[in-house]
Design a protein around this motif. Structure first.
Motif, PDB file in Angstrom:
ATOM      1  N   GLY A  66       1.544   6.513   4.511  1.00 18.05           N
ATOM      2  CA  GLY A  66       0.165   6.566   4.046  1.00 18.05           C
ATOM      3  C   GLY A  66      -0.036   5.684   2.835  1.00 18.05           C
ATOM      4  N   LEU A  67      -1.274   5.344   2.554  1.00 19.87           N
ATOM      5  CA  LEU A  67      -1.597   4.536   1.389  1.00 19.87           C
ATOM      6  C   LEU A  67      -1.469   5.374   0.124  1.00 19.87           C
ATOM      7  CD1 LEU A  67      -4.743   2.636   2.739  1.00 19.87           C
ATOM      8  CD2 LEU A  67      -2.426   1.757   2.524  1.00 19.87           C
ATOM      9  N   ASN A  68      -0.980   4.748  -0.938  1.00 21.07           N
ATOM     10  CA  ASN A  68      -0.843   5.479  -2.199  1.00 21.07           C
ATOM     11  C   ASN A  68      -2.209   5.758  -2.826  1.00 21.07           C
ATOM     12  OD1 ASN A  68      -1.487   3.338  -4.352  1.00 21.07           O
ATOM     13  ND2 ASN A  68       0.138   2.298  -3.195  1.00 21.07           N
ATOM     14  N   ASN A  82      -0.319  -1.302  -7.772  1.00 21.55           N
ATOM     15  CA  ASN A  82      -1.644  -0.750  -7.477  1.00 21.55           C
ATOM     16  C   ASN A  82      -2.118   0.145  -8.614  1.00 21.55           C
ATOM     17  OD1 ASN A  82      -0.869  -0.485  -3.982  1.00 21.55           O
ATOM     18  ND2 ASN A  82      -2.336  -1.882  -4.899  1.00 21.55           N
ATOM     19  N   ARG A  83      -1.218   0.956  -9.119  1.00 20.88           N
ATOM     20  CA  ARG A  83      -1.578   1.866 -10.214  1.00 20.88           C
ATOM     21  C   ARG A  83      -1.933   1.097 -11.475  1.00 20.88           C
ATOM     22  NH1 ARG A  83       2.141   6.949 -12.413  1.00 20.88           N
ATOM     23  NH2 ARG A  83       0.684   7.638 -14.058  1.00 20.88           N
ATOM     24  N   GLY A  89       0.775  -1.234   0.000  1.00 28.95           N
ATOM     25  CA  GLY A  89       0.000   0.000   0.000  1.00 28.95           C
ATOM     26  C   GLY A  89       0.806   1.284   0.000  1.00 28.95           C
ATOM     27  N   GLY A  90       2.130   1.192   0.076  1.00 31.10           N
ATOM     28  CA  GLY A  90       2.959   2.387   0.152  1.00 31.10           C
ATOM     29  C   GLY A  90       3.375   2.917  -1.208  1.00 31.10           C
ATOM     30  N   GLY A 102      -1.369  -1.376   4.440  1.00 33.06           N
ATOM     31  CA  GLY A 102      -0.329  -0.504   4.948  1.00 33.06           C
ATOM     32  C   GLY A 102       0.123  -0.878   6.348  1.00 33.06           C
ATOM     33  N   ILE A 103       1.221  -0.271   6.780  1.00 31.01           N
ATOM     34  CA  ILE A 103       1.775  -0.543   8.098  1.00 31.01           C
ATOM     35  C   ILE A 103       2.213   0.758   8.754  1.00 31.01           C
ATOM     36  CG2 ILE A 103       4.108  -0.960   7.185  1.00 31.01           C
ATOM     37  CD1 ILE A 103       2.507  -2.786  10.193  1.00 31.01           C
ATOM     38  N   GLU A 104       2.005   0.857  10.053  1.00 33.41           N
ATOM     39  CA  GLU A 104       2.455   2.008  10.819  1.00 33.41           C
ATOM     40  C   GLU A 104       3.979   2.012  10.894  1.00 33.41           C
ATOM     41  OE1 GLU A 104       1.648   3.588  15.325  1.00 33.41           O
ATOM     42  OE2 GLU A 104       2.373   1.547  15.027  1.00 33.41           O
ATOM     43  N   LEU A 105       4.588   3.130  10.522  1.00 34.03           N
ATOM     44  CA  LEU A 105       6.035   3.307  10.604  1.00 34.03           C
ATOM     45  C   LEU A 105       6.341   4.582  11.379  1.00 34.03           C
ATOM     46  CD1 LEU A 105       7.003   2.364   6.933  1.00 34.03           C
ATOM     47  CD2 LEU A 105       7.361   0.979   8.974  1.00 34.03           C
ATOM     48  N   PRO A 106       7.584   4.730  11.887  1.00 33.48           N
ATOM     49  CA  PRO A 106       7.920   5.938  12.655  1.00 33.48           C
ATOM     50  C   PRO A 106       7.672   7.221  11.886  1.00 33.48           C
ATOM     51  CG  PRO A 106       9.610   4.272  12.951  1.00 33.48           C
ATOM     52  CD  PRO A 106       8.684   3.753  11.886  1.00 33.48           C
TER      53      PRO A 106
END
Length: 247
Positions: free
Chosen positions: A123-125, A101-102, A92-93, A115-119
């Motif tokens: 966000g999702l593309n 995805n595109r 999702g990045g 997606g995954i939470e990162l420091p």
């Protein structure tokens, strides 16, 4: 999940794994509640993806964006998978997650981003049709494995290698059906494959045939053909088209 544009000092994964060392011993009270949060991620993922058609997950680096040959190939892969009748799942990045995805979105197919939470927030593309954000890597990995019937790995860093070897381990040990795995890019993956054979296989650390659980190629058409051909002889119920009138 509402996400902030600000950088976060820690992630939920980090707080879960490091909480034992906190000086105030909040872990005695926080960890039982984290179990509920983890459970909610699985429930939300299962609910959102339960009706997903047959799908292929594409892994790859977030750092190789539009304008690179890898991004163009990633976009081509997304389009080709849709043409072959598959939904496309990525992390999702940006970069080589955005490309498939595109391609899938532009081809009129279903484009999924996990997606995954990162420091620092990514966000999702913009090309994701169905998106989920996860706090915990292990919950997200479960969704990749549960709702994909094949995997394509483009060039990437430690995260991509982690995902590739996770899938290889699950297939090797029989935890999941022997789904087709494609390593896209002979120059990038060739050295790793040679190491697997010269070190792991030659020293008996893996079994004969484990080094053939994947296809290494530069050709998008060959990758798709390999997946389609393999699926024709597999028994996974998700690959079968329901008979007319069947529930």
């Amino acid at each position: 999940m509402l996400r902030s544009d600000a950088q976060q000092p820690t992630t939920h994964d980090q707080r879960l794994l490091e909480s034992l060392g906190s000086s105030d011993h909040d872990w005695r009270h926080a960890d039982p509640w984290r179990v509920m949060r983890i459970q909610s991620e699985f429930v939300a993922g299962f609910d959102a993806l339960s009706d997903l058609p047959k799908a292929v997950t594409v892994f790859g680096s977030a750092r190789l964006g539009e304008g690179t040959p890898e991004y163009a190939k990633a976009r081509e892969i997304g389009e080709a998978l849709v043409s072959a009748g598959y939904a496309v799942i990525t992390g999702g990045g940006p970069g080589l997650m955005e490309g498939p995805n595109r391609g899938a979105h532009e081809a009129g197919g279903l484009s999924v981003g996990l997606g995954i939470e990162l420091p620092f927030e990514q966000g999702l593309n913009d090309w994701v049709d169905l998106g989920l954000n996860f706090r915990y890597f292990f919950a997200r990995k479960t969704m990749f494995l549960k709702y994909s019937q094949a995997f394509i790995a483009l060039p990437g860093g430690f995260g991509t290698l982690d995902e590739v070897f996770e899938v290889l381990c699950m297939v090797q040990t029989g935890k999941v059906t022997n789904f087709p795995i494609v390593l896209m890019g002979t120059d990038f993956w060739g050295g790793l494959v040679e190491w697997i054979r010269s070190q792991q296989l030659a020293r008996g650390l893996i079994s004969e045939g484990d080094d053939e659980l994947f296809l290494v190629t530069d050709s998008v058409s060959d990758a798709i053909a390999y997946i389609v051909k393999t699926h024709k002889i597999m028994t996974d119920n998700r690959l079968k088209t329901p008979e007319k009138g069947a529930e």
